[in-house]
Scaffold this motif. Structure first.
Motif, short mmCIF file in Angstrom:
data_model
loop_
_atom_site.label_atom_id
_atom_site.label_comp_id
_atom_site.label_asym_id
_atom_site.label_seq_id
_atom_site.Cartn_x
_atom_site.Cartn_y
_atom_site.Cartn_z
N UNK A 252 -27.34 -5.24 115.40
CA UNK A 252 -26.44 -6.24 114.84
C UNK A 252 -26.78 -7.66 115.30
N UNK A 253 -27.17 -7.79 116.55
CA UNK A 253 -27.43 -9.14 117.07
C UNK A 253 -26.15 -9.90 117.29
N UNK A 254 -26.27 -11.16 117.70
CA UNK A 254 -25.06 -11.93 117.99
C UNK A 254 -24.21 -12.14 116.74
N UNK A 255 -22.91 -12.17 116.96
CA UNK A 255 -21.95 -12.31 115.85
C UNK A 255 -21.30 -13.69 115.93
N UNK A 256 -21.43 -14.45 114.84
CA UNK A 256 -20.75 -15.75 114.78
C UNK A 256 -19.33 -15.55 114.27
N UNK A 257 -18.37 -16.01 115.04
CA UNK A 257 -16.95 -15.94 114.66
C UNK A 257 -16.46 -17.37 114.45
N UNK A 258 -16.29 -17.72 113.20
CA UNK A 258 -15.84 -19.06 112.86
C UNK A 258 -14.32 -19.01 112.71
N UNK A 259 -13.60 -19.57 113.70
CA UNK A 259 -12.15 -19.42 113.77
C UNK A 259 -11.45 -20.76 113.61
N UNK A 260 -10.29 -20.74 112.96
CA UNK A 260 -9.51 -21.94 112.69
C UNK A 260 -8.07 -21.67 113.07
N UNK A 261 -7.43 -22.64 113.70
CA UNK A 261 -6.05 -22.43 114.14
C UNK A 261 -5.16 -23.62 113.81
N UNK A 262 -3.91 -23.33 113.51
CA UNK A 262 -2.90 -24.37 113.37
C UNK A 262 -2.56 -24.99 114.72
N UNK B 243 -11.33 -17.56 125.11
CA UNK B 243 -11.10 -16.25 124.49
C UNK B 243 -12.41 -15.50 124.23
N UNK B 244 -13.53 -16.16 124.43
CA UNK B 244 -14.83 -15.52 124.19
C UNK B 244 -14.99 -14.23 125.02
N UNK B 245 -14.86 -14.29 126.33
CA UNK B 245 -15.06 -13.03 127.10
C UNK B 245 -13.97 -12.01 126.81
N UNK C 3 -22.50 -9.36 121.46
CA UNK C 3 -22.51 -10.70 122.01
C UNK C 3 -21.93 -11.61 120.92
N UNK C 4 -20.88 -12.35 121.23
CA UNK C 4 -20.24 -13.13 120.18
C UNK C 4 -20.25 -14.63 120.50
N UNK C 5 -20.28 -15.41 119.45
CA UNK C 5 -20.14 -16.87 119.55
C UNK C 5 -18.85 -17.24 118.84
N UNK C 6 -17.85 -17.65 119.63
CA UNK C 6 -16.55 -18.00 119.07
C UNK C 6 -16.48 -19.51 118.88
N UNK D 96 1.01 -26.28 110.95
CA UNK D 96 1.68 -25.85 112.17
C UNK D 96 1.18 -24.52 112.73
N UNK D 97 1.06 -23.51 111.86
CA UNK D 97 0.73 -22.21 112.43
C UNK D 97 -0.21 -21.39 111.56
N UNK D 98 -0.87 -20.44 112.21
CA UNK D 98 -1.80 -19.56 111.53
C UNK D 98 -3.20 -19.64 112.10
N UNK D 99 -3.86 -18.46 112.15
CA UNK D 99 -5.26 -18.40 112.55
C UNK D 99 -6.03 -17.69 111.45
N UNK D 100 -7.18 -18.24 111.14
CA UNK D 100 -8.06 -17.59 110.17
C UNK D 100 -9.42 -17.42 110.81
N UNK D 101 -9.93 -16.19 110.76
CA UNK D 101 -11.24 -15.88 111.34
C UNK D 101 -12.19 -15.45 110.23
#
Lengths: 346, 346, 346, 346
Positions: free
Chosen positions: B175-185, B216-218, B229-232, B240-245
């Motif tokens: 799989x290799x490293x995983x890019x996690x593109x996250x957005x938060x309110x 939150x990475x580890x 292995x992830x890249x957050x 105001x609120x909500x997370x999208x990954x």
């Protein structure tokens, strides 16, 4: 020496890109808006449908588009109509001797690629061959010599500027596919009424759309000389304007220390691209209303991924601003003319 | 048989997570808020600082926190204070025999990892060993038996739920490293006044922060059994609120046709995780105000990347909702009690 | 003839009004920012705290304020500090021979009125007497001759411009008290971090504040020559900038047909006030980022109430824009210099 | 005793009011949604067009409306269609023996008044005479006995609740015309796509519309027993939901000290109306998503104006919530059933 003034037409002035063209050209020292025309749905003073333009003086009223009238009253025209309508009109005006910048997707891709991604019949290949791709940071010289320019897509501009310095500099074979996580404000979808873009629907939300199928994908790959395979993910931000791109590139770790210098030198003479110092990140607000692009890079040692962030205004560098930049080049003007405004922070 | 009622304390009720705990527990059939306490900056009726809670009847007034008073008046307590303060109080209450859910990052990681990512001294290892990581979809059984639970981080919850079905199912080496593109309110950063979170600053903007360094990475890597292995990448949304990954995973193409079934079966008995049918995507608005998580997957054939999207409410499944879900498990209740609300669409 | 250039200082450049002064003056043909100074909390390049100003060239770095340094390097200074701090500094600079525009409330009111509404000790009456109230549409001539100008408040500007044409034209006795229902974006409260202005608090909300007690009340009555008794209601809009005023005036029905002409002629030579044609209404978006004021009037026959609507940008005509307009007058420049931008519609 | 369950139909479930009816009734202990039908534009699972309702179980699919099918499957129906369509359907269902709440404006006014303000032909007077105006705080008893209820308008509800305690308590002759400055979120205009409600248009803006001509004007005057002449000004807030009313009433100063007590006692037994203590003001956020109404009053001594502020959710107390409150009364249930949720603060 007195500078020759350029008479400018805008086809589609009541859409978002057209509206911004009017605003930018009003600040231009050597251009005059001499012709405004659309589908005929709105005719009369532009201030009637765009109240913020009420007080700009000297604008022609909006008429129903006529190729002959446009060709007669303009030295240069911007065609800012939906893809599928825009390209043919741009070509017709070019044939009549008008220098033309087309803001749609109609002239950007080879016919077969266009057919596959736009799911619509392309213009003829000999017509497409006349158009120059209008990304000044990549092919400034060709644009300056062109009479017909295909203005890049908004997502495409942000993505290409983020990645172009890597072309010919990294070993594309080693890089593998590049994930481009892109986010856009609501005006990217145009001014026509659509339920999902109502404030009551989009406010407080965020979500992806056209997953794996966005038509700017092949445009980006083409402008990167076809060396990278990219996955473009497009997502809606609940704000009026701005595009933010986060790209993930697996480069050779040995190159990491040199990336920032590479980007800085690549864009050294690009007046609208700001490669930020280490530790800074782009903000949509820093570029909204302007033709600027902010870029930052970050090397992640743990995953050996290079992160490239870029921000533009989808209506600025992603549409009207870039179109005027192209027009400046085509007219022999400094490319920044009419485009020197500063963003609002709030 | 009459259900024994549970007396519940909330430490930090005027912060965002605490405020939501009050709201959720008010709907709970077998829990009563018996104790509300904070730093002492606000004492008195909670409705004075959170007007929307004015009319909830039967709430105790907010007092200055005292471990003894809390232990005396509660069977179970939520500690929702900033990391660095929260864990020690949680441990003290647990020592006094209160069942405790700690919403901070203090009890989630081994000491050395905590020190490296939080840049603060950790609690003692024997203390950390007592806490169970509270992600019910991963370790429901352990939670049910626990007396001290470390409630997961908001980004961590969205990312782990997006990726956990792949653990033990894909070949992690490939799989290799995983890019996690996250957005938060904005509420993810807490309720304390900060200039960059003012409406005048954040409205109309979007940008990344703590690039490559989010704590939150580890936590994510640990909850995925250390196989990836992830890249957050964490980014601020002007809502105001909500997370999208959006996660990008290079899986074996042969597995692609089976991924949706894998996700559906993995979450079959998880009442709050909704694996969407193909063609649907998560919306932050669909989960805001709830304890739900929406997940969708899309296989991109051109780049051989699996896209996984997930959406949660950072204050719901990302904090207070999940904390109550954990508390329900610890008390032997159905895990959905008090958590059955439907989101507002507008 | 070569125009003499004016060296301009801004005290408080990292607040919202100061930030806009920098942006406006950067567009001014005959002014140069020669001095930037604040409390000393932020020193160095202004782009470090206001990223959108990063690329403005030729700006001095921000230093800790020193009256002597300011007087030496500036011909004219804007003092944009909080009320209570600003006025004394403005006076000191004026004493040192600098032409000064003070953006605070410190120099706008007689001492006793200031004390009652600001609940703070006023400056000495002989000092207050030196300041000219800087609303060009009311006292352009006095401003042109002034060396110390008290720049009007944001709500006050919108309200006064809405009502001033009625002074001396309607029978004030018959009118009775005037309700001014005013709404402002978040930047009106300044850039300092405050909990109730966090995006997580203010987004999606609307509410009044300082009911019956807003300090712009006496300023409005004074600028209307004391002929009307007004009730100013101030309310928070969940947007960054803009003020909208709705005023309700019971005028003699016989005057109704003539009101529009009265307003149009009153503002005929005011370059920033746009009295809209019947049927049009002001939009905050039409004036945001500019020094413009839009006004519309509507006569309601059923209730015999004249409605007057006005919209300004609280940071433009309500602060920095008006301050520059005043500075232009003080320097003998055309009052529109540096202030000709067009609003963004999206 | 076992409570008889009520089978409920919703005509127009994919509009905003219909959508909220589904959400509220899902929480009702004794009502079941047994029928969902609209124009036929959307048929199938409601979750396909309203993703946040995907997981509500037991809902019928949306069908094309048929009076016979509706009458057969429902004991009670809500008709939430646009004015001009809704009333006739409501009457037809009532004729077939279904208890009906109509959410449109079609049944609220005498025919001639309707014709003048809605500029559309009214239903027949004998039909209109059958409908009871559904504002429980004013005529709870009549509603309980009704089989056909005209649910009040959103602005009307907020305004009437703000002013009704004054009817019969102040001397209406002395009061003079009352200015009602009202502001509404975007969902008040319905879910159909309209250009001016796009996020790209409405975000960051604020402006009045239908000045002096809003059709809720006569509805308010009627519900105040015709004793006051009112001027209703309606203005758009750039938020999804919520109405805020600021009313200005010139009362006899001698009454001022008694106003708060009057309001408090008037609404003593109204479970959804919260008369706030002195010094508090309503917040839209405190009522969004609920059926609550917050009211505060302030006496302004300087101008002898009584200010009354009220806030409701235009989709809650202004539409769906109030409709369910009415339905509860018609069914003999406690009027709060299904309506006990707490607002989200962020």
């Amino acid at each position: 020496m007195t500078q020759q003034r350029v008479r400018v037409g805008i086809v589609g002035p009541t859409g978002y890109a057209g509206m911004e063209l009017v605003r930018f050209i009003a600040q231009h020292p050597y251009m005059d808006v001499s012709y405004l025309a659309g589908s005929g749905a709105h005719t009369g003073p532009i201030g009637d449908v765009l109240p913020h333009l009420r007080r700009l003086s000297g604008l022609p009223t909006v008429s129903a588009f006529s190729p002959a009238a446009c060709a007669e009253s303009c030295d240069l025209a911007f065609v800012a109509l939906p893809s599928g309508e825009s390209g043919a009109i741009a070509v017709e005006l070019a044939t009549r001797g008008v220098r033309v910048i087309d803001l749609s997707g109609d002239l950007r891709l080879p016919g077969d690629v266009y057919r596959a991604w736009y799911q619509r019949e392309p213009l003829a290949n000999e017509v497409l061959a006349r158009a120059v791709y209008g990304l000044p940071e990549v092919n400034r010289t060709d644009i300056a010599a062109a009479s017909l320019v295909a203005n890049p897509g908004c997502y495409a501009t942000a993505a290409i500027l983020a990645l172009r310095p890597l072309v010919g500099w990294v070993d594309a074979q080693r890089v593998g596919p590049i994930a481009i996580d892109a986010k856009s404000g609501a005006t990217g979808a145009g001014r026509g009424a659509k339920q999902h873009l109502q404030l009551g629907e989009l406010a407080n939300d965020f979500y992806p759309y056209r997953v794996g199928a966005h038509q700017h994908t092949p445009e980006i790959e083409q402008a990167l000389d076809g060396v990278f395979r990219i996955l473009l993910t497009t997502q809606l931000l609940p704000i009026p304007r701005g595009i933010f791109v986060s790209a993930y590139v697996q480069i050779d770790p040995d190159l990491a220390p040199a990336v920032h210098a590479r980007y800085a030198s690549f864009y050294e003479s690009a007046p609208f691209v700001d490669v930020l110092p280490p530790g800074h990140v782009p903000h949509i607000k820093s570029v909204a209303g302007t033709n600027d692009c902010q870029i930052s890079i970050a090397w992640n040692e743990r995953t050996r991924i290079l992160q490239v962030f870029s921000a533009i205004d989808n209506l600025g560098k992603g549409a009207a601003g870039q179109a005027l930049q192209n027009a400046n080049l085509m007219c022999g003007f400094d490319e920044t003319m009419g485009l020197s405004g500063t963003a609002l922070w709030t």
